[in-house]
Write a protein that holds these residues in place. Structure first.
Motif, mmCIF file in Angstrom:
data_model
loop_
_atom_site.group_PDB
_atom_site.id
_atom_site.type_symbol
_atom_site.label_atom_id
_atom_site.label_comp_id
_atom_site.label_asym_id
_atom_site.label_seq_id
_atom_site.Cartn_x
_atom_site.Cartn_y
_atom_site.Cartn_z
ATOM 1 N N ARG A 59 47.694 19.985 28.597
ATOM 2 C CA ARG A 59 46.302 19.348 28.258
ATOM 3 C C ARG A 59 45.547 19.789 29.518
ATOM 4 O O ARG A 59 45.795 20.099 30.482
ATOM 5 N N ASN A 60 44.236 20.156 29.165
ATOM 6 C CA ASN A 60 43.039 19.938 30.195
ATOM 7 C C ASN A 60 43.193 21.319 30.891
ATOM 8 O O ASN A 60 42.942 21.579 32.098
ATOM 9 N N SER A 66 33.230 25.785 37.252
ATOM 10 C CA SER A 66 32.459 26.115 36.282
ATOM 11 C C SER A 66 32.773 27.621 36.094
ATOM 12 O O SER A 66 31.970 28.153 35.215
ATOM 13 N N ARG A 89 35.721 20.911 29.521
ATOM 14 C CA ARG A 89 34.571 21.387 28.746
ATOM 15 C C ARG A 89 33.902 22.563 28.895
ATOM 16 O O ARG A 89 33.562 23.391 28.161
ATOM 17 N N ILE A 90 33.582 22.817 30.236
ATOM 18 C CA ILE A 90 32.842 23.853 30.681
ATOM 19 C C ILE A 90 33.626 25.215 30.394
ATOM 20 O O ILE A 90 33.222 26.095 29.748
ATOM 21 N N SER B 126 29.858 23.602 38.399
ATOM 22 C CA SER B 126 30.571 22.352 38.023
ATOM 23 C C SER B 126 30.117 21.160 38.595
ATOM 24 O O SER B 126 29.943 20.090 37.967
ATOM 25 N N GLY B 140 27.272 20.856 34.436
ATOM 26 C CA GLY B 140 27.470 22.095 34.567
ATOM 27 C C GLY B 140 27.869 23.134 33.819
ATOM 28 O O GLY B 140 28.315 22.649 32.370
ATOM 29 N N VAL B 190 42.599 13.069 35.670
ATOM 30 C CA VAL B 190 41.631 14.374 35.780
ATOM 31 C C VAL B 190 41.117 14.758 34.387
ATOM 32 O O VAL B 190 40.364 15.269 34.414
ATOM 33 N N ASP B 191 41.671 14.232 33.203
ATOM 34 C CA ASP B 191 40.915 14.387 31.986
ATOM 35 C C ASP B 191 40.431 13.066 31.425
ATOM 36 O O ASP B 191 40.253 13.197 30.064
ATOM 37 N N LEU B 194 37.014 13.364 29.601
ATOM 38 C CA LEU B 194 37.057 14.645 28.937
ATOM 39 C C LEU B 194 35.742 14.532 28.169
ATOM 40 O O LEU B 194 35.870 13.811 27.069
ATOM 41 N N ILE B 221 33.121 15.524 37.376
ATOM 42 C CA ILE B 221 33.724 16.585 36.731
ATOM 43 C C ILE B 221 35.278 16.654 37.081
ATOM 44 O O ILE B 221 36.181 17.057 36.141
ATOM 45 N N GLU B 222 35.650 15.776 38.172
ATOM 46 C CA GLU B 222 36.903 15.954 38.480
ATOM 47 C C GLU B 222 37.826 14.887 37.745
ATOM 48 O O GLU B 222 38.988 14.685 37.539
ATOM 49 N N LYS B 226 31.297 14.941 31.484
ATOM 50 C CA LYS B 226 30.279 15.939 31.279
ATOM 51 C C LYS B 226 29.033 15.697 32.294
ATOM 52 O O LYS B 226 28.773 16.663 32.711
#
Lengths: 160, 429
Positions: A59-60, A66, A89-90, B126, B140, B190-191, B194, B221-222, B226
């Motif tokens: 995952r992730n 970016s 997402r980026i 980011s 980002g 870390v997600d 998300l 972002i970490e 978004k």
């Protein structure tokens, strides 16, 4: 626009710093970036990868920076597709903009092992593991995303 | 159904009365930003767009920050491309070394008064999510999105859902926004956020400085977020009054508030007084632990700076714990003010006297070692306590090096003690 190749399998949270470390970002030349792709995670990746091969990960995938250089490096290294349960997402956005197909599929990410031979149909989202004779279903790309990928990225798509 | 603060800003910029999570929209942009690494490919994209001019010369900010002052010939060529493009397009804002406007993009954009509450901006970096601290929508993107946005002034977005963090209480001295965000990331992963917004609310907000809020939003972002976003209050208004007096007086900003009935995927209740000093262990920002709960870890280097903790508040905190003490004999302590304005203020307040007396080294503003660029790259096996934002494998140099993320009080204390340490462990002066 199908993908077929041998799988390189990695774990969770593969970040863009290991995909292409910042020490190589003093240029955006795709061949230069490809030559160092995955170096901090799998130093022999660039020697072993063949055109069409597929990355499958946890995952992730693509978290962190970016840098569009990450999907550029993966694509220029010859990788035809990345499969993971989820993407940062980026990275997701950048991959589509660069024309690198990426598929979200938890079952495939779990079932596929390193070295398996895998085939992907982007229009249906079907992922076939030839080695294990298993099939997994990812959500297919909507038509406009398929067109972006077929146009080699967003800029090719909008300037057509 | 009500909207979150982020959704309201996006709706307004898309010319819509209402948006819902998951909806695809096209939004007008108030600012578009790039740096020396991400801008060169964006210029190639801009050229292919067929446009001659950027959409608004006052709304495109190209900030050389990552490898500047240039670390090698290739980096110099990237910065040169950025500079030549800025000149060709007659961009309003310039960011050359030594100028008061220069520094790390996420430090200088707010500080130069370039971001106002209610704005929508994207940046090809980011950590652009930092500007959510001002009550703006800021996120980002990559170089292609930057190139297209420079041409059109627009970007498409999938409207995000949100996590709400309801803050009560007050941080205990010397805890900061860094401890808060490391604590949050250690809880949600870390997600954990998300594709979603991280929205902050509650009575605890007013106890957080603008610097704290920027640090908290910076690391959205970490957690995979978004964007991070704070409500606009008196502290925000005081800040923009100071950095953008003309736009403040002209009322050139919009305050958005989340609706009472806005929908959140999760709501987290956080009592700020319970947040300890935090350290995130290698190799993920989610590996946060409270200071005092682990065995001694010897270190080789300390970095105090970056878009996360390179503001004057951070420099003052570092000085508070370095004052009258000396950095351990085997440790390099590298201090990097995040902008020229911060650098000048450090000089004015005598902080550099404190740093040099402590035997720390002071750098020009740069992202530098945070991404393993220059000014403090780590050798194999070296350990660094850093106020930066990422402790990924190889992030600051060799892939066997280890990065421990912390706020300025822990970083400064660790520099003195030669191991990961909190201020409580410092010897009395």
């Amino acid at each position: 626009m199908d993908a077929k190749g041998k799988v390189f399998k990695y774990g969770e949270n593969v970040d863009t710093d290991v995909i292409i470390p910042a020490r190589y970002l003093n240029t955006s030349d795709p061949d230069h970036l490809a030559a160092h792709c995955m170096v901090d995670l799998d130093p022999s990746f660039v020697e072993r990868v063949k055109p069409g091969d597929i990355i499958v990960a946890g995952r992730n995938f693509g978290c962190g920076s970016s840098r569009e250089h990450a999907p550029v490096a993966i694509k220029a290294a010859g990788v035809s597709c990345v499969i993971a349960p989820s993407f940062a997402r980026i990275f997701y956005r950048n991959s589509i903009n660069m024309g690198l197909p990426i598929l979200e599929c938890a079952e495939a990410a779990e079932g596929i092992e390193d070295g398996d031979e895998v085939e992907v149909d982007f229009s249906s989202g079907m992922i076939h593991n030839i080695t294990k004779d298993e099939t997994y279903k990812a959500q297919a790309f909507p038509e406009f995303i398929q067109k972006i990928i077929a146009s080699n990225g967003l800029i090719g798509y909008i300037t057509k | 159904m009500g909207m979150t603060m982020t959704q309201k800003i996006l709706a307004a910029h898309a010319g819509l009365d209402e948006v819902k999570a998951g909806q695809l929209i096209e939004a007008e942009l108030d600012m578009v930003m790039g740096n020396d690494v991400t801008t060169p490919p964006a210029i190639d994209v801009f050229r292919k767009s067929g446009r001659d001019k950027v959409y608004d010369r006052k709304k495109v900010a190209l900030v050389p920050s990552h490898f500047t002052p240039n670390k090698d010939i290739k980096s110099a060529e990237q910065a040169l491309r950025l500079r030549a493009f800025a000149e060709e397009q007659d961009l309003f804002y310039r960011f050359e070394q030594g100028k008061e406007t220069m520094g790390i993009e996420h430090v200088v954009l707010p500080e130069n008064g370039m971001i106002m509450p209610g704005d929508t901006l994207i940046g090809a970096d980011s950590h652009t999510c930092t500007d959510g601290a001002l009550g703006a929508f800021s996120t980002g993107v990559g170089s292609t999105d930057l190139g297209c946005a420079m041409a059109t002034g627009k970007a498409w977005f999938k409207v995000p859902g949100a996590l709400k963090f309801h803050l009560t209480g007050e941080l205990k001295d010397p805890c900061t926004g860094k401890d808060l965000i490391l604590y949050i990331i250690s809880k949600i992963g870390v997600d954990g956020a998300l594709y979603r917004s991280m929205e902050y609310s509650g009575p605890g907000v007013k106890t957080l400085s603008m610097a704290d809020r920027m640090t908290v939003c910076n690391m959205a972002i970490e957690a995979g977020g978004k964007n991070g976003i704070f409500p606009v209050d008196d502290i925000t208004l005081e800040y923009i009054k100071r950095v953008a007096p003309e736009r403040y007086e002209a009322g050139d900003f919009t305050i958005y508030e989340a609706d009472e009935d806005a929908e959140y995927d999760e709501v987290y209740e956080i009592d700020l007084s319970e947040i300890p000093l935090m350290v995130a262990f290698p190799h993920l920002p989610e590996n946060g632990r409270a200071v005092g709960t682990f065995d001694p870890i010897e270190i080789d280097q300390v970095v105090i700076g970056s878009c996360t903790n390179g503001r004057i508040d951070d420099m003052r905190l570092a000085a508070r714990f370095l004052k009258g003490r000396k950095v351990a004999s085997h440790v390099r302590c590298i201090i990097i003010p995040g902008s020229q304005r911060v650098w000048n203020q450090c000089l004015k307040e005598g902080l550099f006297d404190i740093f040099t007396a402590a035997e720390a080294v002071i750098s020009a503003p740069t992202c530098g070692p945070c991404l393993g660029g220059h000014m403090g790259v780590l050798a194999a096996g070296e350990r660094c306590v850093s106020t930066t934002n990422r402790n990924f494998v190889g992030r600051m140099g060799h892939q066997t090096a280890e990065i421990y993320l912390a706020g300025p009080p822990v970083a400064a204390s660790s520099a003195i003690m030669g191991r990961v340490a909190g201020p409580d462990e410092l010897p009395e002066l």
